[in-house]
Design an enzyme around this catalytic site. Structure first.
Site, PDB file in Angstrom:
ATOM      1  N   THR A  13       0.846  -0.921   0.085  1.00  0.00           N
ATOM      2  CA  THR A  13       0.388  -0.114   0.573  1.00  0.00           C
ATOM      3  C   THR A  13       0.776   0.972  -0.041  1.00  0.00           C
ATOM      4  O   THR A  13       2.206   1.171   0.799  1.00  0.00           O
ATOM      5  CB  THR A  13      -0.578   0.096   1.774  1.00  0.00           C
ATOM      6  OG1 THR A  13      -1.636   1.007   1.009  1.00  0.00           O
ATOM      7  CG2 THR A  13      -0.157  -0.134   2.585  1.00  0.00           C
ATOM      8  N   ASP A  14       0.786   2.911  -0.219  1.00  0.00           N
ATOM      9  CA  ASP A  14       0.860   3.645  -0.426  1.00  0.00           C
ATOM     10  C   ASP A  14       0.908   4.236   1.156  1.00  0.00           C
ATOM     11  O   ASP A  14       1.818   4.714   1.032  1.00  0.00           O
ATOM     12  CB  ASP A  14       0.760   4.658  -1.365  1.00  0.00           C
ATOM     13  CG  ASP A  14      -0.951   4.842  -1.285  1.00  0.00           C
ATOM     14  OD1 ASP A  14      -1.345   4.334   0.516  1.00  0.00           O
ATOM     15  OD2 ASP A  14      -1.989   5.788  -1.494  1.00  0.00           O
ATOM     16  N   GLU A  15       0.526   3.458   1.806  1.00  0.00           N
ATOM     17  CA  GLU A  15       0.644   4.272   3.876  1.00  0.00           C
ATOM     18  C   GLU A  15       1.668   3.494   4.085  1.00  0.00           C
ATOM     19  O   GLU A  15       2.054   4.237   4.932  1.00  0.00           O
ATOM     20  CB  GLU A  15      -0.823   3.519   4.307  1.00  0.00           C
ATOM     21  CG  GLU A  15      -1.995   3.846   3.545  1.00  0.00           C
ATOM     22  CD  GLU A  15      -3.212   3.585   4.157  1.00  0.00           C
ATOM     23  OE1 GLU A  15      -3.495   2.873   5.503  1.00  0.00           O
ATOM     24  OE2 GLU A  15      -4.647   3.044   4.290  1.00  0.00           O
ATOM     25  N   LYS A  24       2.071  -3.381   7.538  1.00  0.00           N
ATOM     26  CA  LYS A  24       2.776  -2.834   5.910  1.00  0.00           C
ATOM     27  C   LYS A  24       3.921  -3.855   5.504  1.00  0.00           C
ATOM     28  O   LYS A  24       4.996  -3.663   4.751  1.00  0.00           O
ATOM     29  CB  LYS A  24       1.350  -3.463   4.758  1.00  0.00           C
ATOM     30  CG  LYS A  24      -0.077  -3.096   5.266  1.00  0.00           C
ATOM     31  CD  LYS A  24       0.000  -4.606   4.483  1.00  0.00           C
ATOM     32  CE  LYS A  24       0.168  -5.066   3.084  1.00  0.00           C
ATOM     33  NZ  LYS A  24      -0.517  -5.728   2.375  1.00  0.00           N
ATOM     34  N   TYR A  33      -1.150  -0.856  11.070  1.00  0.00           N
ATOM     35  CA  TYR A  33      -1.922  -1.547   9.743  1.00  0.00           C
ATOM     36  C   TYR A  33      -0.552  -0.923   8.689  1.00  0.00           C
ATOM     37  O   TYR A  33      -0.047  -2.190   7.751  1.00  0.00           O
ATOM     38  CB  TYR A  33      -3.574  -1.195   8.916  1.00  0.00           C
ATOM     39  CG  TYR A  33      -3.879  -1.326   7.468  1.00  0.00           C
ATOM     40  CD1 TYR A  33      -3.300  -2.711   6.911  1.00  0.00           C
ATOM     41  CD2 TYR A  33      -3.073  -0.082   6.536  1.00  0.00           C
ATOM     42  CE1 TYR A  33      -3.556  -2.679   5.542  1.00  0.00           C
ATOM     43  CE2 TYR A  33      -3.166  -0.824   5.327  1.00  0.00           C
ATOM     44  CZ  TYR A  33      -3.103  -1.569   5.058  1.00  0.00           C
ATOM     45  OH  TYR A  33      -3.592  -1.909   3.706  1.00  0.00           O
TER      46      TYR A  33
HETATM   47  N1  LIG Z   1      -8.200  -2.255  -0.681  1.00  0.00           N
HETATM   48  C1  LIG Z   1      -7.353  -1.080  -0.446  1.00  0.00           C
HETATM   49  O1  LIG Z   1      -7.817   0.754  -0.723  1.00  0.00           O
HETATM   50  C2  LIG Z   1      -6.097  -1.687  -0.769  1.00  0.00           C
HETATM   51  C3  LIG Z   1      -4.618  -0.504  -1.120  1.00  0.00           C
HETATM   52  C4  LIG Z   1      -3.789  -1.223  -0.972  1.00  0.00           C
HETATM   53  C5  LIG Z   1      -3.422  -1.965  -0.801  1.00  0.00           C
HETATM   54  N2  LIG Z   1      -4.232  -3.005  -0.235  1.00  0.00           N
HETATM   55  C6  LIG Z   1      -3.535  -4.224  -0.307  1.00  0.00           C
HETATM   56  O2  LIG Z   1      -4.071  -5.026  -1.264  1.00  0.00           O
HETATM   57  C7  LIG Z   1      -4.504  -6.212  -0.025  1.00  0.00           C
HETATM   58  C8  LIG Z   1      -6.241  -6.831  -0.534  1.00  0.00           C
HETATM   59  O3  LIG Z   1      -7.032  -5.736  -0.081  1.00  0.00           O
HETATM   60  P1  LIG Z   1      -8.308  -6.121   0.278  1.00  0.00           P
HETATM   61  O4  LIG Z   1      -8.597  -4.639   0.274  1.00  0.00           O
HETATM   62  O5  LIG Z   1      -8.176  -6.299  -1.204  1.00  0.00           O
HETATM   63  O6  LIG Z   1      -8.542  -6.439   1.837  1.00  0.00           O
HETATM   64  P2  LIG Z   1      -9.788  -7.215   2.185  1.00  0.00           P
HETATM   65  O7  LIG Z   1     -10.013  -7.382   4.287  1.00  0.00           O
HETATM   66  O8  LIG Z   1     -11.174  -7.165   1.197  1.00  0.00           O
HETATM   67  O9  LIG Z   1      -9.283  -9.119   1.839  1.00  0.00           O
HETATM   68  C9  LIG Z   1      -8.390  -9.930   2.459  1.00  0.00           C
HETATM   69  C10 LIG Z   1      -8.355 -11.246   2.303  1.00  0.00           C
HETATM   70  O10 LIG Z   1      -6.528 -11.950   2.821  1.00  0.00           O
HETATM   71  C11 LIG Z   1      -7.880 -12.849   3.912  1.00  0.00           C
HETATM   72  N3  LIG Z   1      -6.992 -13.370   4.782  1.00  0.00           N
HETATM   73  C12 LIG Z   1      -7.328 -12.711   6.349  1.00  0.00           C
HETATM   74  N4  LIG Z   1      -5.991 -13.421   7.238  1.00  0.00           N
HETATM   75  C13 LIG Z   1      -5.349 -14.341   6.284  1.00  0.00           C
HETATM   76  C14 LIG Z   1      -5.227 -15.100   7.180  1.00  0.00           C
HETATM   77  N5  LIG Z   1      -4.760 -15.116   7.951  1.00  0.00           N
HETATM   78  N6  LIG Z   1      -4.381 -16.551   6.639  1.00  0.00           N
HETATM   79  C15 LIG Z   1      -5.099 -15.899   4.844  1.00  0.00           C
HETATM   80  N7  LIG Z   1      -5.872 -15.417   4.112  1.00  0.00           N
HETATM   81  C16 LIG Z   1      -6.158 -14.459   5.064  1.00  0.00           C
HETATM   82  C17 LIG Z   1      -9.462 -12.790   3.805  1.00  0.00           C
HETATM   83  O11 LIG Z   1     -10.196 -13.678   3.998  1.00  0.00           O
HETATM   84  C18 LIG Z   1      -9.781 -12.122   3.216  1.00  0.00           C
HETATM   85  O12 LIG Z   1     -10.047 -12.578   1.880  1.00  0.00           O
HETATM   86  C19 LIG Z   1      -3.917  -6.318   1.025  1.00  0.00           C
HETATM   87  O13 LIG Z   1      -2.606  -6.534   1.221  1.00  0.00           O
HETATM   88  C20 LIG Z   1      -4.102  -4.568   1.171  1.00  0.00           C
HETATM   89  O14 LIG Z   1      -3.502  -4.554   2.195  1.00  0.00           O
HETATM   90  C21 LIG Z   1      -5.642  -3.045   0.163  1.00  0.00           C
END
Ligand SMILES: NC(=O)c1ccc[n+]([C@@H]2O[C@H](COP(=O)([O-])OP(=O)(O)OC[C@H]3O[C@@H](n4cnc5c(N)ncnc54)[C@H](O)[C@@H]3O)[C@@H](O)[C@H]2O)c1
Length: 334
Positions: free
Chosen positions: A130-132, A159, A155
């Site tokens: 993430t950009d965070e 990351k 968080y």
């Molecule tokens: N949503 C955003 O705006 C955003 C922005 C930048 C980066 N990201 C990154 O992208 C990735 C996906 O984000 P998202 O928004 O789809 O998240 P989300 O919370 O919707 O989904 C996370 C998934 O990971 C699974 N999970 C969690 N803990 C687990 C574990 N211990 N073992 C196996 N599976 C596990 C959950 O069941 C879920 O299906 C993350 O790594 C997040 O940091 C998200």
């Protein structure tokens, strides 16, 4: 390709699974189905012969090794994580164990697998971050891939730690990794706790729409379809060991974004009073970063990627999706 995707039942992961299968790739989805993981995010996929599902926790290294040996994927794309900043402030422990220890367990399993296959030159470990991790900006400038890490929340700190581990497994053991730092993402199937779905759903249900502080914090919004397109491009054409920022360039203050969504809802329900009447300012989030902004020229110039969905279009499409899919989000509201 045969892709092992962790977190494929979450918001971005499920979009990636649908996209990859649409492109004809095989997918093994490794997810332990936390509150954020939902099989309903993959309608019509479970019977697809290109798809298989392994319910597993990424903190379980032995299970990960077994899954890699059974399915023999060409690459790993790592998205599984605890992702909600507000939850990380209250319950940081799961963020550390999943995002840090889980990434460590996955790196170890991937390294063992890669070495057993004679350091297969085609294998890639694509880490989605993430950009965070870069912290916050004031009104000027954007983060580049060389910006220092200054995470503010549990968080983003977890990351950041995972990014450092991924880089270390490349520098120390030669694991062929790629890291992406992307901006705030939105679109269909996003869990209702996140800002955009929360505003849409509260607007639909005529509940108060909470806005942190004075609503002037700025975010850069990326449509999930553009993100998964970027991830596939980085996987196939990115340079090993490199970091790629992925941002849309669409920056907007939270309050202005909320008002845009309210106007879209007003256009759907012209007989109702303006949805913006439900906006309620609430105490600011602890450690709330003021602004994020990514310089994405590396992926734009190097890999020819650019976003294709404008914020106007993407928000209209997302509002329509939540209006038409209350059977998806209503069961999640408790
Ligand atoms: N949503 C955003 O705006 C955003 C922005 C930048 C980066 N990201 C990154 O992208 C990735 C996906 O984000 P998202 O928004 O789809 O998240 P989300 O919370 O919707 O989904 C996370 C998934 O990971 C699974 N999970 C969690 N803990 C687990 C574990 N211990 N073992 C196996 N599976 C596990 C959950 O069941 C879920 O299906 C993350 O790594 C997040 O940091 C998200």
């Amino acid at each position: 390709m045969k892709l092992l995707i962790t977190g494929g039942s979450g918001f971005i992961g499920s979009a990636l699974v649908r996209h990859a299968i649409g492109l004809g790739h095989s997918v093994i989805n490794v997810d332990n189905l936390t509150y954020a993981g939902n099989p309903d995010n993959l309608p019509g996929i479970s019977d697809n012969p290109l798809y298989s599902f392994e319910k597993a926790d990424i903190r379980d290294g032995e299970k990960l090794r077994e899954i890699l040996e059974t399915h023999v994927p060409d690459s790993v794309i790592h998205l599984a994580a605890e992702t909600h900043v507000d939850r990380s402030i209250q319950f940081s422990s799961e963020f550390i164990t999943t995002n840090v220890n889980g990434t460590y367990a996955l790196l170890e399993a991937a390294l063992h697998y890669w070495e057993q296959r004679g350091n297969d030159g085609k294998f890639r470990f694509l880490h989605v971050s993430t950009d965070e991790v870069y912290g916050q900006l004031d009104h000027e400038g954007s983060f580049t891939e060389d910006s220092p890490y200054r995470p503010s929340s549990p968080y983003s700190a977890s990351k950041a730690a995972s990014d450092h581990l991924v880089n270390a497994w490349h520098m120390t053991y030669g694991l062929p990794v790629l890291t992406t730092n992307c901006s705030n993402t939105y679109g269909q199937y996003q869990f209702p706790e996140k800002l955009i779905p929360k505003v849409i759903i509260n607007g639909i249900e005529k509940k108060s729409i909470p806005v942190y502080g004075n609503g002037q914090n700025i975010r850069e919004w990326l449509h999930v379809n553009d993100l998964v397109d970027a991830l596939m491009r980085i996987l196939s054409d990115g340079e090993i060991g490199q970091i790629y920022n992925i941002g849309s360039g669409s920056e907007i203050a939270n309050l202005a974004l909320v008002k845009m969504i309210c106007e879209i809802l007003d256009s759907k329900f012209p007989d109702l009073s303006p949805h913006s009447e439900h906006i309620q300012f609430v105490n600011d989030r602890a450690g709330h970063d003021f602004r994020y902004s990514l310089d994405s020229s590396k992926i734009r110039n190097g890999l020819g990627w650019k976003p294709s969905v404008s914020l106007d279009e993407g928000l209209c499409e997302t509002v329509n999706w939540y209006l038409e899919n209350d059977n998806w989000w209503k069961p999640l509201m408790n």
